[in-house]
Design an enzyme around this catalytic site. Structure first.
Site, PDB file in Angstrom:
ATOM      1  N   ARG A 185     -23.520 -13.572  25.572  1.00 55.45           N
ATOM      2  CA  ARG A 185     -23.721 -12.387  26.409  1.00 55.45           C
ATOM      3  C   ARG A 185     -24.237 -12.767  27.798  1.00 55.45           C
ATOM      4  O   ARG A 185     -25.080 -12.088  28.368  1.00 55.45           O
ATOM      5  CB  ARG A 185     -24.709 -11.420  25.746  1.00 55.45           C
ATOM      6  CG  ARG A 185     -24.249 -10.793  24.444  1.00 55.45           C
ATOM      7  CD  ARG A 185     -23.043  -9.909  24.641  1.00 55.45           C
ATOM      8  NE  ARG A 185     -22.836  -8.994  23.514  1.00 55.45           N
ATOM      9  CZ  ARG A 185     -21.737  -8.291  23.349  1.00 55.45           C
ATOM     10  NH1 ARG A 185     -20.739  -8.410  24.214  1.00 55.45           N
ATOM     11  NH2 ARG A 185     -21.599  -7.483  22.323  1.00 55.45           N
ATOM     12  N   LYS A 194     -14.576   2.742  26.164  1.00 56.06           N
ATOM     13  CA  LYS A 194     -14.622   1.570  25.276  1.00 56.06           C
ATOM     14  C   LYS A 194     -15.446   0.490  25.963  1.00 56.06           C
ATOM     15  O   LYS A 194     -15.442   0.364  27.194  1.00 56.06           O
ATOM     16  CB  LYS A 194     -13.211   1.056  24.966  1.00 56.06           C
ATOM     17  CG  LYS A 194     -12.470   0.482  26.170  1.00 56.06           C
ATOM     18  CD  LYS A 194     -11.082  -0.016  25.782  1.00 56.06           C
ATOM     19  CE  LYS A 194     -10.375  -0.628  26.997  1.00 56.06           C
ATOM     20  NZ  LYS A 194      -9.007  -1.065  26.694  1.00 56.06           N
ATOM     21  N   ASP A 200     -17.086 -22.898  28.452  1.00 60.85           N
ATOM     22  CA  ASP A 200     -16.790 -21.514  28.109  1.00 60.85           C
ATOM     23  C   ASP A 200     -16.178 -21.488  26.703  1.00 60.85           C
ATOM     24  O   ASP A 200     -15.774 -22.531  26.178  1.00 60.85           O
ATOM     25  CB  ASP A 200     -15.815 -20.947  29.151  1.00 60.85           C
ATOM     26  CG  ASP A 200     -15.443 -19.507  28.852  1.00 60.85           C
ATOM     27  OD1 ASP A 200     -16.328 -18.750  28.438  1.00 60.85           O
ATOM     28  OD2 ASP A 200     -14.273 -19.155  29.036  1.00 60.85           O
ATOM     29  N   THR A 214     -13.945 -18.456  25.318  1.00 62.07           N
ATOM     30  CA  THR A 214     -12.645 -17.801  25.289  1.00 62.07           C
ATOM     31  C   THR A 214     -11.667 -18.492  26.228  1.00 62.07           C
ATOM     32  O   THR A 214     -11.912 -18.589  27.426  1.00 62.07           O
ATOM     33  CB  THR A 214     -12.785 -16.324  25.677  1.00 62.07           C
ATOM     34  OG1 THR A 214     -13.740 -15.707  24.826  1.00 62.07           O
ATOM     35  CG2 THR A 214     -11.455 -15.613  25.562  1.00 62.07           C
ATOM     36  N   ASP A 244     -15.618 -18.429  35.267  1.00 54.92           N
ATOM     37  CA  ASP A 244     -16.164 -19.777  35.097  1.00 54.92           C
ATOM     38  C   ASP A 244     -16.236 -20.553  36.412  1.00 54.92           C
ATOM     39  O   ASP A 244     -16.715 -21.693  36.424  1.00 54.92           O
ATOM     40  CB  ASP A 244     -15.307 -20.574  34.101  1.00 54.92           C
ATOM     41  CG  ASP A 244     -15.212 -19.898  32.753  1.00 54.92           C
ATOM     42  OD1 ASP A 244     -16.251 -19.404  32.272  1.00 54.92           O
ATOM     43  OD2 ASP A 244     -14.104 -19.845  32.181  1.00 54.92           O
TER      44      ASP A 244
END
Length: 1027
Positions: free
Chosen positions: A763, A537, A376, A378, A793
């Site tokens: 994405r 948002k 991953d 982040t 994850d």
């Protein structure tokens, strides 16, 4: 009571008997496997399912047959009992710990409303339909519906939970709660943590129950002094217990190899026993009849039966070739290797007091064979500590912190009494724009202050602390706070903010929450003047599809800004708003209430309403949040690449952000020949873009089919690597990856990806992460490792051969699902290149030594069979073998550690990682010629002293037997029928190792000679007639 796919129940808070009549599960849990009565039979059954244990049980039965065994039964019984006892003791210890944990949890106390009073009850006595009281920092006892607005902690971050207004109004009134009566209808118990469907009916009015109104067992109540809740699920029916099913047991390649070796050894043992039994039959037919004079066979025993019995006798004698203690020894070595990982100070992170942890002891040597790493981004490669860095408002860029402006003085926020003093910011123009009353800028920060799920905590007046579900939200709300739009408090119906020093209370009409499919979040609020507005948002691609056509020009400018932000490696969000008509909102809220209380197709109906209202929005701008790399990430990736380990990054970020992080991590380099981007929106387009890398390659990838596994029953397919000149990288987005993972394109994707030095998937959803890992596992037959830090994850970590969790900012779910855990990505280098290689080398050397020792001892007895008439006699007594075995074990251990500590250091694998390619257990365990040469030479050396000693004795002090052999053998007279007598000795097939006195006895010549002194009494009782 079950009804269709749902069930409902009635409850009375003062009538437990009524609630118990429905026989719902109580709140007691049980995670242990055994009890005092079932432990012995169940544990023995599990252990004898192992092939080696079952074999030795069969061997023990054989040794109890006198006609077959030449060894005492305890020579097999004692080792078998020791092995079974050690394994049983380990299982018992684990289960005792489970019993202790169960007892500790079940005996916790909680306040329960019974007969109008709060009484202390143990957790195990709580029933469905009870009303219980929780206080701050207490664990949630059961899955329950809260009666007020609360915060709870399931990982390290907080989740916002809110009660229905109808129950929240009761507050902490015991009288109101005791008289409360209602009907709950909800879905049956399941393991879905992020969804819940149910309704609460009070006074004929149905109210929707969803995941935001349910407290799950295992959470901790935070920032809330007290909470009353209604018990809906207890014990095994709670979602926590529904998710605590059996973990998939991961087996290493050495485990599979050992099973195949043991099976091969069984075949080898049967072959040796068959050869020796055939030789026994031949020997009995040609030589054995000469010994029947004084060692007569038992009635009915002939050479054929003797050969059959010899086969089973040699199964006993040669049993040492089957390693009874192999599995126990392997587990002990693995346990020691896991301790080395736990004790490694170089993998300890002092900042968070987090050591490395081997959460499983069965996969250590697999760390030395990793070929693919799936990571991953982040929180794994980056720190997951967000800083609001830049923004675009109405087409204008504002830079909050850039290195070129470091000499510019920081903005003075003294005008804002509630500003965060830690917030650093240098661009004065944005503050001036907001303070001047620019409507677009104020709408921008108003959205950031309203559209979120953050909870404030104000311990002292003016000292605000935000508790956010994600670091992104915390950074955005903090930025709005410093620009004069301070989020102060919230209730289930309102949100209170300070707008440029003025307190404003907004009515919260609806929250359209974020999920991995929507990739956006919206709130609908009504201001003090009665104006209703939707604030939204989300990801740029999602928001752009729902903008009003009038925003096209602004969208182009904002897109350029977003590309600039992504090029700097920043995480971006797009903000939009929409004014709503009051009459339309009245009708929409009615339909929303109907959909939210529906028990069937609730999610689909709500999604349709969300899509309907989230369109024709007005673009406000975009935000950019910085997430810095962890220390040592580029160096770690470089070292792993030198060790021929391929790293794939699977992230949910934008393509530009992922690409920039790739360059920062040294995964993408300027000297690469080309970086291919796969971004097509059709299956055929994806195929064409995948073939760009090697257009001259074959139409279909080369796939090799083979057999593997025990008995070679498993069919495997392997995609062969194709050579490519130069270095390439591939970036593929989530839309294209969805097409590429389809059955007709997955091999093309794998072929192209394996030609590249670096693969970055952006994405992507959690499910796609797991699918990519499974694709490589299926068609590359390589050992894979997945590493991540968040709940998204977990599927990837479970899918890989080895899962590594990083204990970072996103909680502990990844760690709890992993096999190994630590605090920083850079420790992965040491885990693989040091501990992985060490563990693999130790295990391979142990296996070589173990089989060498067993084969050597067994070959000595095989050789000895040619000297003892194939009579299944032992060459060495058991005491001698025990002494030799201990000498081999302890002596070799001492030599091994002395050589290892002298010649090896923990830095050699890091200095030259490319010099240690240890992929493939078969090549390193038994395929080296020197192993088999050592076995043969050792067998000869064990036999040579015996042969030499016998030769010397024959020359210096020959026996009568030796002298007779040197003479011409006399003609054999006709056999005379011997007088049968009862003998308690074994039959002739178990006689000595050389030709005896049979011919001499029948010739009668030795009776004419003078008896030798010292041997007169030996035959003194035999008369001439008997002779």
């Amino acid at each position: 009571i079950f009804c269709s796919s749902f069930f409902f129940f009635f409850f009375n808070s003062n009538d437990r008997g009524f609630n118990l009549s429905f026989q719902y599960a109580n709140n007691a849990i049980r995670t242990s496997k055994y009890n005092i009565f079932t432990f012995l039979p169940l544990n023995l059954f599990e252990q004898f399912r192992r092939l080696a244990n079952a074999y030795f049980l069969f061997l023990l039965i054989l040794q109890m047959i006198p006609q077959v065994s030449s060894l005492s039964w305890f020579t097999t019984a004692v080792p078998l009992v020791i092995v079974l006892s050690i394994t049983a003791a380990k299982d018992a210890s684990d289960d005792i710990n489970r019993h202790k944990c169960d007892k500790q949890v079940n005996n916790r106390e909680v306040e329960v409303l019974i007969d109008g009073e709060l009484k202390k009850e143990k957790w195990r006595e709580v029933q469905v339909g009870d009303i219980i009281k929780l206080e701050n920092n207490e664990f949630v006892t059961v899955s329950m519906n809260p009666s007020l607005f609360v915060l709870c902690r399931f990982e390290t971050n907080l989740k916002v939970k809110q009660a229905l207004t109808v129950t929240g109004e009761m507050g902490d009134s015991i009288e109101a709660l005791a008289s409360f009566n209602g009907e709950v209808r909800c879905e049956p118990p399941n393991n879905c943590l992020d969804k819940f469907k149910g309704t609460l009916t009070v006074n004929g009015q149905a109210y929707s129950l969803d995941n935001d109104k349910v407290l799950l067992r295992g959470c901790t109540l935070r920032n809330t002094e007290w909470c009353f809740g209604l018990v809906m699920f207890g014990g095994p029916d709670t979602k926590l217990m529904q998710n605590s099913g059996k973990t998939v047991f991961k087996r290493t390649s050495i485990d599979h190899l050992m099973n195949i070796l043991v099976l091969g050894i069984f075949g080898f043992l049967a072959t040796m026993c068959a050869i020796l039994s055939i030789c026994n039959a031949i020997w009995e037919a040609n030589e054995g009849s000469a010994f029947t004079v004084f060692l007569p066979r038992e009635p009915g025993v002939n050479s054929s039966l003797s050969s059959f019995l010899t086969f089973w006798s040699y199964v006993i004698v040669l049993n040492t070739v089957v390693p009874i203690s192999l599995y126990v020894s392997v587990e002990i070595i693995r346990l020691g290797n896991s301790f080395f990982i736990d004790w490694d100070r170089k993998m300890y992170y002092p900042k968070n007091d987090t050591p490395a942890q081997a959460r499983t002891t069965t996969l250590n040597e697999e760390l030395g064979q990793i070929k693919y790493i799936f990571s991953d981004k982040t929180g794994t490669l980056t720190q997951n500590i967000m800083t609001f860095n830049k923004c675009s408002i109405n087409g204008k860029i504002f830079i909050l912190l850039i290195f070129a402006l470091k000499k510019t003085p920081r903005v003075d926020f003294s005008w804002n009494q509630l500003a965060d003093p830690k917030f650093i910011f240098h661009d004065h123009s944005l503050v001036e724009t907001v303070r001047e009353g620019n409507p677009e800028a104020q709408a921008f920060f108003r959205l950031l202050a309203l559209c979120h799920t953050v909870m404030p905590e104000e311990k002292k007046e003016g000292e605000l602390f935000y508790q956010a579900q994600s670091p992104d939200e915390g950074a955005l709300v903090t930025a709005a706070r410093n620009f004069g739009f301070v989020f102060r408090s919230r209730t289930p119906e309102t949100i209170t903010i300070m707008e440029m020093g003025r307190k404003v209370v907004y009515e919260l009409v609806a929250v359209l929450d974020f999920n991995n499919v929507r990739k956006r979040m919206s709130v609908i609020v009504r201001g003090p003047e009665g104006k209703t507005t939707l604030y939204c948002k989300g990801a740029d691609t999602i928001i752009y599809e729902r903008l009003h056509p009038s925003c096209s020009n602004l969208m182009k400018v904002t897109t350029d800004h977003l590309n600039m932000y992504a090029g700097d490696g920043l995480r971006t969000l797009v903000l939009a708003s929409k004014d709503l008509d009051e009459s339309y909102m009245k009708e929409w809220r009615k339909r929303h209430n109907e959909a939210s209380t529906a028990m069937e197709d609730r999610e689909e109906r709500l999604e349709e309403l969300y899509e309907e209202i989230e369109k024709d929005m007005t673009l406000l701008g975009a935000t950019a949040v910085e997430d810095k790399l962890q220390d040592g990430v580029p160096q770690t990736i470089e070292q792993l690449a030198k060790a021929d380990i391929k790293i794939w990054v699977l992230t949910g970020d934008k393509q530009e952000t992922a690409e920039n992080i790739g360059y920062s991590c040294n995964m993408l380099r300027e000297e690469m020949n080309e970086v291919f981007v796969v971004a097509a929106n059709t299956a055929e387009g994806v195929r064409e873009e995948l073939r760009k890398m090697c257009p001259d390659a074959a139409e279909e990838p080369s796939v090799t089919t083979a057999r593997a596994g025990l008995f070679w029953l498993k069919k495997t397919q392997t995609v062969q690597d194709e050579k490519v000149d130069g270095e390439y990288a591939m970036l593929i987005n989530g839309h294209s990856l969805a097409f590429a993972l389809e059955e007709d394109l997955e091999l093309e994707l794998l072929r192209t990806a394996c030609m590249c030095q670096t693969v970055i998937c952006c994405r992507v959803t959690p499910l796609q992460k797991a699918q990519v890992v499974q694709l490589v596992k299926k068609y590359k037959q390589a050992v894979t490792l997945a590493i991540g830090d968040g709940a998204n994850d977990v599927s990837m970590i479970k899918a890989a051969h080895i899962g590594v969790g990083i204990s970072g900012q996103e909680g502990m779910q990844a760690v709890l699902s992993s096999d190994f855990s630590f605090a920083q990505f850079r420790y992965l280098q040491r885990l693989l290149l040091v501990h992985g290689r060490w563990s693999y080398l130790r295990m391979c050397k142990f296996l070589r030594y173990f089989f060498y020792k067993n084969f050597t001892f067994t070959f000595v007895h095989f050789w000895y069979a040619f000297f003892c008439g194939f009579s299944a006699q032992m060459c060495l007594d058991t005491y001698h073998w025990t002494a030799v075995n201990n000498l081999f074990i302890w002596g070799s251990l001492a030599v091994y550690f002395a050589v290892t500590f002298t010649m090896y250091s923990n830095g050699i694998f890091v200095i030259i990682p490319s010099a240690f390619p240890f992929v493939g257990t078969e090549r390193n365990t038994l395929n080296l010629p020197n192993v088999w040469l050592t076995i043969v030479l050792t067998s000869l050396l064990c036999i040579l002293p015996v042969v030499a000693y016998r030769f010397i004795v024959m020359q210096i002090r020959p026996t009568i037997n030796d002298k007779v052999r040197e003479k011409e053998p006399p003609p054999t007279p006709a056999p005379r029928r011997p007088v049968r007598r009862v003998s308690t000795r074994r039959s002739g097939y178990a006689f000595a190792h050389s030709k005896g006195y049979g011919d001499l006895v029948t010739s009668q010549r030795f009776l004419m000679k003078r008896p030798v002194k010292g041997r007169v009494m030996l035959f003194s009782h035999i008369t001439p007639a008997e002779s």
